[in-house]
Design a protein around this motif. Structure first.
Motif, PDB file in Angstrom:
ATOM      1  N   MET A   1       0.836  -1.210   0.000  1.00  0.00           N
ATOM      2  CA  MET A   1       0.000   0.000   0.000  1.00  0.00           C
ATOM      3  C   MET A   1       0.871   1.259   0.000  1.00  0.00           C
ATOM      4  N   ASN A   2       2.004   1.171   0.780  1.00  0.00           N
ATOM      5  CA  ASN A   2       2.913   2.318   0.820  1.00  0.00           C
ATOM      6  C   ASN A   2       3.525   2.588  -0.550  1.00  0.00           C
ATOM      7  N   GLU A   3       3.861   1.501  -1.248  1.00  0.00           N
ATOM      8  CA  GLU A   3       4.422   1.656  -2.587  1.00  0.00           C
ATOM      9  C   GLU A   3       3.398   2.295  -3.543  1.00  0.00           C
ATOM     10  N   LYS A   4       2.166   1.876  -3.398  1.00  0.00           N
ATOM     11  CA  LYS A   4       1.097   2.436  -4.230  1.00  0.00           C
ATOM     12  C   LYS A   4       0.922   3.917  -3.949  1.00  0.00           C
ATOM     13  N   LEU A   5       0.990   4.309  -2.683  1.00  0.00           N
ATOM     14  CA  LEU A   5       0.858   5.705  -2.290  1.00  0.00           C
ATOM     15  C   LEU A   5       2.031   6.532  -2.836  1.00  0.00           C
ATOM     16  N   GLN A   6       3.235   5.943  -2.795  1.00  0.00           N
ATOM     17  CA  GLN A   6       4.419   6.631  -3.323  1.00  0.00           C
ATOM     18  C   GLN A   6       4.296   6.851  -4.816  1.00  0.00           C
ATOM     19  N   LYS A   7       3.753   5.840  -5.508  1.00  0.00           N
ATOM     20  CA  LYS A   7       3.577   5.962  -6.978  1.00  0.00           C
ATOM     21  C   LYS A   7       2.576   7.065  -7.304  1.00  0.00           C
ATOM     22  N   ILE A   8       1.472   7.156  -6.524  1.00  0.00           N
ATOM     23  CA  ILE A   8       0.464   8.211  -6.749  1.00  0.00           C
ATOM     24  C   ILE A   8       1.101   9.588  -6.587  1.00  0.00           C
ATOM     25  N   LYS A   9       1.957   9.721  -5.542  1.00  0.00           N
ATOM     26  CA  LYS A   9       2.587  11.014  -5.281  1.00  0.00           C
ATOM     27  C   LYS A   9       3.535  11.404  -6.409  1.00  0.00           C
ATOM     28  N   GLU A  10       4.359  10.465  -6.846  1.00  0.00           N
ATOM     29  CA  GLU A  10       5.325  10.758  -7.910  1.00  0.00           C
ATOM     30  C   GLU A  10       4.622  11.145  -9.209  1.00  0.00           C
ATOM     31  N   ASP A  11       3.557  10.386  -9.564  1.00  0.00           N
ATOM     32  CA  ASP A  11       2.803  10.704 -10.793  1.00  0.00           C
ATOM     33  C   ASP A  11       2.159  12.081 -10.707  1.00  0.00           C
ATOM     34  N   ALA A  12       1.578  12.388  -9.541  1.00  0.00           N
ATOM     35  CA  ALA A  12       0.909  13.676  -9.363  1.00  0.00           C
ATOM     36  C   ALA A  12       1.901  14.829  -9.460  1.00  0.00           C
ATOM     37  N   LEU A  13       3.068  14.679  -8.797  1.00  0.00           N
ATOM     38  CA  LEU A  13       4.076  15.754  -8.832  1.00  0.00           C
ATOM     39  C   LEU A  13       4.618  15.965 -10.240  1.00  0.00           C
ATOM     40  N   GLU A  14       4.774  14.874 -11.002  1.00  0.00           N
ATOM     41  CA  GLU A  14       5.246  14.995 -12.383  1.00  0.00           C
ATOM     42  C   GLU A  14       4.226  15.721 -13.253  1.00  0.00           C
ATOM     43  N   LYS A  15       2.958  15.373 -13.086  1.00  0.00           N
ATOM     44  CA  LYS A  15       1.894  16.052 -13.861  1.00  0.00           C
ATOM     45  C   LYS A  15       1.810  17.536 -13.496  1.00  0.00           C
ATOM     46  N   ILE A  16       1.968  17.824 -12.198  1.00  0.00           N
ATOM     47  CA  ILE A  16       1.935  19.220 -11.762  1.00  0.00           C
ATOM     48  C   ILE A  16       3.100  19.985 -12.386  1.00  0.00           C
ATOM     49  N   ARG A  17       4.266  19.386 -12.403  1.00  0.00           N
ATOM     50  CA  ARG A  17       5.454  20.052 -12.934  1.00  0.00           C
ATOM     51  C   ARG A  17       5.325  20.367 -14.414  1.00  0.00           C
ATOM     52  N   THR A  18       4.601  19.528 -15.171  1.00  0.00           N
ATOM     53  CA  THR A  18       4.470  19.731 -16.625  1.00  0.00           C
ATOM     54  C   THR A  18       3.156  20.424 -17.017  1.00  0.00           C
ATOM     55  N   ALA A  19       2.351  20.831 -16.048  1.00  0.00           N
ATOM     56  CA  ALA A  19       1.071  21.510 -16.353  1.00  0.00           C
ATOM     57  C   ALA A  19       1.336  22.829 -17.074  1.00  0.00           C
ATOM     58  N   GLN A  20       0.559  23.077 -18.132  1.00  0.00           N
ATOM     59  CA  GLN A  20       0.777  24.267 -18.960  1.00  0.00           C
ATOM     60  C   GLN A  20      -0.167  25.419 -18.637  1.00  0.00           C
ATOM     61  N   ASP A  21      -1.295  25.136 -17.995  1.00  0.00           N
ATOM     62  CA  ASP A  21      -2.243  26.209 -17.681  1.00  0.00           C
ATOM     63  C   ASP A  21      -3.100  25.802 -16.489  1.00  0.00           C
ATOM     64  N   MET A  22      -3.965  26.713 -16.068  1.00  0.00           N
ATOM     65  CA  MET A  22      -4.812  26.502 -14.899  1.00  0.00           C
ATOM     66  C   MET A  22      -5.802  25.369 -15.110  1.00  0.00           C
ATOM     67  N   ASN A  23      -6.273  25.204 -16.322  1.00  0.00           N
ATOM     68  CA  ASN A  23      -7.232  24.134 -16.599  1.00  0.00           C
ATOM     69  C   ASN A  23      -6.590  22.762 -16.374  1.00  0.00           C
TER      70      ASN A  23
END
Length: 339
Positions: A1-23
């Protein structure tokens, strides 16, 4: 479960870093932190974790949430700053450039001519009076000595609204209203729009403008009429302008005449404007018919008067050498700026 939580965090941070606009950022928030987001689903699975491990797991989920939210907030500020820079770059103003000039309109030839005519007659002591464009048959015809069976009534091709209401064919009805209501003596002009079922051509239109004039006083003669109109012509067309009067017939005046002026272009020698004749017909006039005075409640044995009528478009077309009336109503600023 901890590994799954870590994967969710990494994916979310990567998507946030590459976000191009507010939408795009808002879509990440919904997919991760929303009611049906992946982090919320992880929280729902806490019941499958042994009770002794739940506090530690809950703390880990909360810290993950806080880290994602902090990154989202920072990216939100970065995107706003980036958008502001783009806006400032696109809206930069070069203060050294010349200012843009507004495209201004121009007075219409009719307006210029009307102002000049009003100035002349007001200077002679006349009052400018307005009246209704929808008129009763009585004021447009009968009170002007044009009964129902009079041929002049048919010649004017009237636009009737009802049997007794019509679009006025002349502003002479304003004179009748004035004679009925105002105290004597009267000196007035009545400019306004009139309507006749004329064929549209270079010199005719179903809608045009007239200026009617009226004087009622004691001891008024045809000499007063001639002197007034001669002075009007001189002020309008120039000091050297001469006038002549030709006998004519109008139902509401007796005697009646048409007035010509020497061509203001050639001085009477003959040219294109006056068609080689040296004279230009400008208006109709005459002494107010005694019957017209009686119908308005004025004693013709005590008071006399004269009246005249001139087409405003005719004055403008002659004065400014306009060949086609259509040009005056097409709202072409290039045409209007010539005057």
């Amino acid at each position: 479960m901890n590994e799954k939580l870590q994967k969710i965090k990494e994916d979310a941070l990567e998507k946030i870093r590459t976000a191009q606009d507010m939408n795009a950022l808002n879509d990440i928030r919904v997919s991760v932190l929303g009611k049906k987001g992946v982090l919320t689903e992880i929280m729902k699975s806490m019941k499958t974790i042994p009770p002794k491990d739940r506090p530690a797991f809950g703390k880990l989920v909360n810290s993950t949430r806080e880290e994602i939210e902090a990154n989202m907030e920072q990216m939100k500020k970065d995107l706003a700053q980036r958008a502001r820079k783009l806006q400032l770059r696109s809206e930069v103003i070069d203060v050294t450039l010349p200012a843009k000039r507004n495209s201004l309109g121009h007075l219409h030839p009719n307006s210029i001519a009307l102002e000049e005519v009003e100035r002349i007659f007001v200077g002679m002591g006349y009052e400018v009076i307005d009246g209704p464009e929808i008129e009763k048959d009585y004021y447009n015809f009968e009170a002007l000595n044009i009964p129902a069976n009079h041929p002049a009534k048919d010649e004017q091709d009237t636009f009737y609204i009802t049997k007794d209401l019509l679009l006025r064919t002349q502003t002479s009805g304003v004179q009748v209203h004035t004679m009925e209501k105002e105290k004597l003596p009267i000196r007035m002009i009545a400019p306004g729009r009139v309507f006749r079922a004329d064929e549209l051509d270079a010199t005719h239109s179903p809608v045009f403008h007239q200026i009617e004039g009226l004087v009622i006083d004691k001891n008024v003669t045809f000499a007063d009429l001639k002197g007034t109109l001669a002075e009007f012509a001189r002020q309008l067309f120039g000091e050297g302008t001469r006038v002549k009067f030709r006998p004519h017939h109008f139902p509401f005046t007796e005697p009646s005449a048409e007035m010509d002026v020497t061509c203001f272009k050639c001085g009477g020698k003959g040219c294109r404007v006056c068609k080689g004749e040296g004279w230009i017909e400008i208006l109709g006039c005459g002494m107010v018919h005694p019957h017209v005075l009686e119908m308005s409640g004025i004693d013709p044995n005590e008071y006399q008067g004269f009246a005249f009528g001139v087409g405003l478009e005719r004055i403008a077309m002659l004065k400014y050498e306009i060949d086609d009336m259509h040009n005056m109503y097409e709202n072409d600023i290039r045409f209007l700026k010539q005057f």
